[in-house]
Enzyme design. Structure first.
Site, mmCIF file in Angstrom:
data_model
loop_
_atom_site.group_PDB
_atom_site.id
_atom_site.type_symbol
_atom_site.label_atom_id
_atom_site.label_comp_id
_atom_site.label_asym_id
_atom_site.label_seq_id
_atom_site.Cartn_x
_atom_site.Cartn_y
_atom_site.Cartn_z
ATOM 1 N N SER A 200 0.831 -1.199 0.000
ATOM 2 C CA SER A 200 0.000 0.000 0.000
ATOM 3 C C SER A 200 0.871 1.256 0.000
ATOM 4 O O SER A 200 1.617 1.487 -0.939
ATOM 5 C CB SER A 200 -0.959 -0.033 1.192
ATOM 6 O OG SER A 200 -1.942 0.966 1.100
ATOM 7 N N ASP A 277 -9.545 -6.452 -3.119
ATOM 8 C CA ASP A 277 -9.164 -5.196 -2.472
ATOM 9 C C ASP A 277 -10.225 -4.130 -2.782
ATOM 10 O O ASP A 277 -10.441 -3.786 -3.942
ATOM 11 C CB ASP A 277 -7.795 -4.749 -2.995
ATOM 12 C CG ASP A 277 -7.212 -3.574 -2.209
ATOM 13 O OD1 ASP A 277 -7.979 -2.872 -1.537
ATOM 14 O OD2 ASP A 277 -5.986 -3.366 -2.294
ATOM 15 N N HIS A 307 -7.333 -5.814 0.919
ATOM 16 C CA HIS A 307 -6.247 -4.839 0.976
ATOM 17 C C HIS A 307 -5.206 -5.186 2.035
ATOM 18 O O HIS A 307 -4.008 -5.060 1.799
ATOM 19 C CB HIS A 307 -6.805 -3.439 1.246
ATOM 20 C CG HIS A 307 -5.766 -2.368 1.174
ATOM 21 N ND1 HIS A 307 -5.141 -2.006 0.003
ATOM 22 C CD2 HIS A 307 -5.210 -1.587 2.144
ATOM 23 C CE1 HIS A 307 -4.267 -1.053 0.234
ATOM 24 N NE2 HIS A 307 -4.283 -0.780 1.530
#
Length: 342
Positions: A200, A277, A307
């Site tokens: 991320s 996600d 995610h």
């Protein structure tokens, strides 16, 4: 006194805003003079008041963007005070505090395989996602340590966990560089087997590091997981307002434009995309993969991966192991470094 000091801290930011917007300011002044000449003072002052109000709101928004983007306290209100140690998951570790390139003290865990394996094993530099601290990612680190038989350097960004300072785009890039410099100064680390991993927000940090010529030569492989193409792109995706597409790039204090950097990445790269996600659209990972310039690159799509839990899915670790095995022929050419822990 504190209020005065805080005001002084804002002066460089206001100067940057003025420098970036000087054309707009000049145009607004010319427009104001024309309105004053044509319509008179009352209308001109009314328009000027509206313009100044809008400008003030814009400056406040620009200044506050660090707080809007970076969330060191999200997983736990004590995340800035309490950081779980690797011993909680039965991992040996060194507790480190290292000076970043601008002098900011950053916190790291070095989780090392026992000798003689530790000196020849790959070392993963782990850049975690937004929210919380590196202690919240120890289960994932334990899985990497056990299945890949690697060393792991977990890096805490400034403003997160026990690291000093405040988070900013420029600052976290400096912290990533300091982490790689630290490894380069250790004679007991295999310098030809440095793997940079980012999830991320950490993916944007990892891509920036691998795109820099003076650091990419130290990197054996890059692994990014569920990361975004840029802050403007992910903002537009999350908030669904059409007008956000027309916000100019300079209005974003933190840009993290990975899609403009990935073309400079030449090291073997694995893109891990959780297709479930709901935060970062999987299409962003596909776009980054397609624009990557690495001779050897792979897009690993995991159907049930969300995610934050893609790492817990079936075949996650074995797929990383297979990728690293296939990249064995690539050899970086790392220079020397003299960064030391404090």
């Amino acid at each position: 006194m504190n209020l005065k000091l805080e005001s002084l801290k804002c002066l460089p930011i206001l100067a940057v805003v003025l420098l970036k917007c000087w054309r707009l300011i000049v145009i607004c002044l010319i427009f104001f003079l024309l309105v004053y000449w044509i319509c008179g003072a009352l209308v001109a002052l009314l328009i000027l008041g509206c313009a100044l109000s809008l400008y003030s709101v814009s400056v406040c928004f620009y200044v506050s963007q660090d707080h809007l983007l970076f969330h060191p306290d999200d997983n736990n209100y004590q995340s800035r005070k309490l950081v779980q140690t690797p011993s909680a998951v039965q991992l040996p570790f060194l507790n480190l505090f290292v000076r970043s390139l601008d002098g900011t003290l950053i916190h790291m865990y070095f989780i090392r395989q026992p000798e003689p394996a530790g000196s020849i094993a790959p070392t993963i530099v782990f850049f975690h996602g937004n929210a919380g601290n590196m202690g919240h990612r120890l289960q994932n680190a334990a899985g990497l340590y056990a299945t890949l038989h690697c060393n792991i350097l977990m890096v805490e960004y400034r403003g997160y966990g026990l690291s000093h300072g405040c988070a900013s785009e420029k600052g976290i890039y400096l912290d990533a560089q300091a982490a790689l410099d630290y490894l380069a100064a250790r004679p007991d680390v295999n310098q030809n087997r440095i793997v940079v991993f980012g999830r991320s927000l950490g993916g944007a940090v990892a891509i920036d590091l691998a795109a820099r010529a003076d650091y990419s030569c130290r990197i054996w492989c890059l692994i990014v997981e569920n990361t975004f193409t840029s802050i403007p792109d992910i903002t537009t995706s999350l908030f669904k307002y059409t007008w956000l597409k027309f916000v100019p790039l300079f209005a974003y204090k933190n840009k993290l434009v990975s899609k403009d950097k990935i073309g400079s990445v030449n090291v073997p790269t694995l893109f891990i995309s959780g297709l479930s996600d709901t935060l970062v659209p999987p299409r962003m990972m596909t776009e980054l993969h397609s624009q990557c310039s690495a001779n050897y690159k792979q897009l690993l799509q995991i159907p049930n991966g969300g995610h934050n839990d893609t790492w817990a899915c079936h075949n996650y670790y074995s797929s990383i192991a297979s990728f690293l095995k296939a990249a064995e022929s690539y050899v970086p050419s790392p220079p020397s470094s003299t960064v030391e822990a404090v």
